[in-house]
Design a protein around this motif. Structure first.
Motif, PDB file in Angstrom:
ATOM      1  N   TYR A  30       2.873  -1.525   4.352  1.00 17.35           N
ATOM      2  CA  TYR A  30       2.387  -0.153   4.262  1.00 17.35           C
ATOM      3  C   TYR A  30       3.567   0.795   4.106  1.00 17.35           C
ATOM      4  O   TYR A  30       4.593   0.632   4.770  1.00 17.35           O
ATOM      5  CB  TYR A  30       1.594   0.223   5.515  1.00 17.35           C
ATOM      6  CG  TYR A  30       0.383  -0.648   5.737  1.00 17.35           C
ATOM      7  CD1 TYR A  30      -0.741  -0.531   4.924  1.00 17.35           C
ATOM      8  CD2 TYR A  30       0.355  -1.596   6.750  1.00 17.35           C
ATOM      9  CE1 TYR A  30      -1.847  -1.337   5.118  1.00 17.35           C
ATOM     10  CE2 TYR A  30      -0.745  -2.405   6.963  1.00 17.35           C
ATOM     11  CZ  TYR A  30      -1.845  -2.274   6.143  1.00 17.35           C
ATOM     12  OH  TYR A  30      -2.945  -3.079   6.334  1.00 17.35           O
ATOM     13  N   ALA A  47      -1.722  10.898   9.045  1.00 18.02           N
ATOM     14  CA  ALA A  47      -1.962   9.708   8.233  1.00 18.02           C
ATOM     15  C   ALA A  47      -0.866   8.666   8.422  1.00 18.02           C
ATOM     16  O   ALA A  47      -1.150   7.475   8.579  1.00 18.02           O
ATOM     17  CB  ALA A  47      -2.065  10.107   6.756  1.00 18.02           C
ATOM     18  N   LYS A  48       0.375   9.114   8.413  1.00 14.85           N
ATOM     19  CA  LYS A  48       1.479   8.163   8.523  1.00 14.85           C
ATOM     20  C   LYS A  48       1.556   7.546   9.915  1.00 14.85           C
ATOM     21  O   LYS A  48       1.945   6.372  10.058  1.00 14.85           O
ATOM     22  CB  LYS A  48       2.803   8.851   8.151  1.00 14.85           C
ATOM     23  CG  LYS A  48       2.906   9.246   6.680  1.00 14.85           C
ATOM     24  CD  LYS A  48       2.682   8.080   5.739  1.00 14.85           C
ATOM     25  CE  LYS A  48       3.010   8.442   4.296  1.00 14.85           C
ATOM     26  NZ  LYS A  48       2.716   7.340   3.348  1.00 14.85           N
ATOM     27  N   GLY A  63       0.178   7.609  -2.363  1.00  8.97           N
ATOM     28  CA  GLY A  63       0.139   8.732  -1.430  1.00  8.97           C
ATOM     29  C   GLY A  63       0.419  10.044  -2.125  1.00  8.97           C
ATOM     30  O   GLY A  63       0.950  10.079  -3.236  1.00  8.97           O
ATOM     31  N   HIS A 112      -4.171   8.068   1.974  1.00 10.77           N
ATOM     32  CA  HIS A 112      -3.219   7.301   2.772  1.00 10.77           C
ATOM     33  C   HIS A 112      -3.891   6.238   3.646  1.00 10.77           C
ATOM     34  O   HIS A 112      -3.416   5.093   3.701  1.00 10.77           O
ATOM     35  CB  HIS A 112      -2.400   8.246   3.650  1.00 10.77           C
ATOM     36  CG  HIS A 112      -1.444   9.098   2.892  1.00 10.77           C
ATOM     37  ND1 HIS A 112      -0.153   8.719   2.629  1.00 10.77           N
ATOM     38  CD2 HIS A 112      -1.587  10.318   2.318  1.00 10.77           C
ATOM     39  CE1 HIS A 112       0.457   9.666   1.934  1.00 10.77           C
ATOM     40  NE2 HIS A 112      -0.390  10.646   1.735  1.00 10.77           N
ATOM     41  N   SER A 133       0.864  -1.181   0.000  1.00  2.00           N
ATOM     42  CA  SER A 133       0.000   0.000   0.000  1.00  2.00           C
ATOM     43  C   SER A 133       0.901   1.231   0.000  1.00  2.00           C
ATOM     44  O   SER A 133       1.354   1.685   1.052  1.00  2.00           O
ATOM     45  CB  SER A 133      -0.908  -0.011   1.235  1.00  2.00           C
ATOM     46  OG  SER A 133      -1.688   1.162   1.284  1.00  2.00           O
ATOM     47  N   ASN A 134       1.146   1.737  -1.180  1.00  2.00           N
ATOM     48  CA  ASN A 134       2.144   2.797  -1.365  1.00  2.00           C
ATOM     49  C   ASN A 134       1.550   4.122  -1.828  1.00  2.00           C
ATOM     50  O   ASN A 134       2.169   5.166  -1.642  1.00  2.00           O
ATOM     51  CB  ASN A 134       3.192   2.308  -2.382  1.00  2.00           C
ATOM     52  CG  ASN A 134       4.080   3.435  -2.869  1.00  2.00           C
ATOM     53  OD1 ASN A 134       4.985   3.879  -2.169  1.00  2.00           O
ATOM     54  ND2 ASN A 134       3.827   3.909  -4.098  1.00  2.00           N
ATOM     55  N   SER A 161       5.905   8.835  10.353  1.00  2.00           N
ATOM     56  CA  SER A 161       5.154   7.921  11.200  1.00  2.00           C
ATOM     57  C   SER A 161       5.677   7.961  12.631  1.00  2.00           C
ATOM     58  O   SER A 161       5.031   7.462  13.559  1.00  2.00           O
ATOM     59  CB  SER A 161       5.269   6.482  10.675  1.00  2.00           C
ATOM     60  OG  SER A 161       4.742   6.346   9.385  1.00  2.00           O
ATOM     61  N   LEU A 172      -1.016   4.681   9.979  1.00  3.28           N
ATOM     62  CA  LEU A 172      -0.639   3.423   9.344  1.00  3.28           C
ATOM     63  C   LEU A 172       0.023   2.463  10.328  1.00  3.28           C
ATOM     64  O   LEU A 172      -0.106   1.238  10.187  1.00  3.28           O
ATOM     65  CB  LEU A 172       0.289   3.682   8.158  1.00  3.28           C
ATOM     66  CG  LEU A 172      -0.363   4.332   6.937  1.00  3.28           C
ATOM     67  CD1 LEU A 172       0.690   4.645   5.885  1.00  3.28           C
ATOM     68  CD2 LEU A 172      -1.448   3.439   6.354  1.00  3.28           C
ATOM     69  N   SER A 185       6.536   6.465   6.825  1.00  8.12           N
ATOM     70  CA  SER A 185       7.500   7.547   6.650  1.00  8.12           C
ATOM     71  C   SER A 185       8.196   7.757   7.987  1.00  8.12           C
ATOM     72  O   SER A 185       7.700   7.295   9.033  1.00  8.12           O
ATOM     73  CB  SER A 185       6.756   8.829   6.247  1.00  8.12           C
ATOM     74  OG  SER A 185       7.566   9.979   6.380  1.00  8.12           O
ATOM     75  N   GLN A 197       1.250  14.526  -1.084  1.00  5.56           N
ATOM     76  CA  GLN A 197       1.686  15.444  -0.040  1.00  5.56           C
ATOM     77  C   GLN A 197       1.065  16.808  -0.300  1.00  5.56           C
ATOM     78  O   GLN A 197       1.051  17.296  -1.444  1.00  5.56           O
ATOM     79  CB  GLN A 197       3.211  15.563  -0.024  1.00  5.56           C
ATOM     80  CG  GLN A 197       3.776  16.535   1.000  1.00  5.56           C
ATOM     81  CD  GLN A 197       3.445  16.139   2.422  1.00  5.56           C
ATOM     82  OE1 GLN A 197       2.347  16.419   2.885  1.00  5.56           O
ATOM     83  NE2 GLN A 197       4.388  15.511   3.107  1.00  5.56           N
ATOM     84  N   TYR A 236      -0.362  14.839   6.768  1.00  5.01           N
ATOM     85  CA  TYR A 236       0.564  13.774   6.391  1.00  5.01           C
ATOM     86  C   TYR A 236       1.066  13.026   7.626  1.00  5.01           C
ATOM     87  O   TYR A 236       1.080  11.795   7.664  1.00  5.01           O
ATOM     88  CB  TYR A 236       1.736  14.382   5.625  1.00  5.01           C
ATOM     89  CG  TYR A 236       2.681  13.386   4.989  1.00  5.01           C
ATOM     90  CD1 TYR A 236       2.356  12.752   3.795  1.00  5.01           C
ATOM     91  CD2 TYR A 236       3.913  13.088   5.568  1.00  5.01           C
ATOM     92  CE1 TYR A 236       3.221  11.864   3.189  1.00  5.01           C
ATOM     93  CE2 TYR A 236       4.789  12.197   4.974  1.00  5.01           C
ATOM     94  CZ  TYR A 236       4.442  11.582   3.789  1.00  5.01           C
ATOM     95  OH  TYR A 236       5.314  10.689   3.202  1.00  5.01           O
TER      96      TYR A 236
END
Length: 260
Positions: free
Chosen positions: A139, A158-159, A92, A114, A89-90, A145, A162, A142, A94, A155
């Protein structure tokens, strides 16, 4: 650990990190569905990768925020190749704004791509993985995350999300051999990052060179960007690791930007 003969779906794979992962998988002998919003680009990427071999690729049109498109795309892969072994699942995007200036529509768009995209593709693929006795869900997180940065509220949210999804999927999937992990890259010089450089320079009132050296790479150990190939190597490792010994985890690929 081998990817030969594995069936993989990689979202957002017509370019950038997704394409690099798909290229690595095909080079290892996997069959890869290039799932992308841009159908023509997905088809072109698939033809190019199939020519490289020894694996093969197909292009699939997919808006990861559209449940019907996700389900149809996964069904098409299963109909062609008989199942799904690996999901990356890449997909995305910004968007950067100060929090008080962040348009709500952009916030929702970011989280939809995302998080909704990760959820919908996971939901569609897991039954096929269970039917085959296992699989790997990867997933694209980043360093964001783990860390926060100015201008990236949506962002970062969302990260971070994940990580929670991956851990929940790992707990639910363990009994069926379905593993779930997160790759957390630092800055990779893709078009997505290139676009951020002038945007952040304008918003922060600094030069583009300062954005690169201070904002993006200032916390690394060597002032270097992470490469697509770096990320693809980790994606191949996660995809090929076939036991529950490695699930619910995250690996940071960032030249030491974030260390834990």
């Amino acid at each position: 650990m081998t990817l030969k003969g594995k069936i993989a779906i990689v979202t957002g794979a017509a370019g950038g990190i997704g394409y690099g992962i798909a290229r690595k998988y095909v080079a290892e002998g996997a069959r890869v569905a290039i799932a992308d919003l841009k159908a023509d680009a997905a088809e072109a990427a698939a033809k190019e990768l199939t020519t490289m071999g020894p694996g093969e690729a197909i292009g699939i049109a997919m808006d990861v925020t559209n449940e019907d498109q996700v389900n149809a795309g996964v069904a098409a892969v299963v109909a062609k190749w008989g199942g799904v072994d690996v999901l990356v699942s890449n997909a995305g995007i910004q968007i950067v704004h100060k929090i008080e200036e962040f348009p709500f529509a952009d916030w929702k768009k970011m989280l939809a791509i995302h998080l909704d995209g990760a959820f919908l593709t996971t939901k569609a693929c897991i039954p096929h993985m269970k039917a085959k006795g296992g699989g790997a869900i990867i997933y694209m997180g980043s360093v964001h995350s783990k860390e926060a940065s100015p201008l990236k509220a949506a962002y970062v949210t969302a990260k971070h999300g994940l990580l929670g999804l991956a851990r929940a999927v790992a707990k639910e999937g363990g009994a069926y051999g379905v593993r779930s992990n997160v790759i957390c890259p630092g800055f990779v010089r893709t078009p997505l990052v290139e676009k951020q450089i002038p945007e952040q320079a304008k918003t922060l009132g600094i030069s583009e060179d300062e954005v690169v050296k201070r904002v993006m790479l200032g916390q690394t150990v060597d002032g270097e960007f992470t490469t697509i190939e770096d990320v693809a190597e980790v994606a191949a490792f996660f995809a090929g690791f076939e036991t529950n010994a490695l699930t619910g985890q995250s690996v940071i690929v960032s030249h030491g930007w974030h260390i834990e």
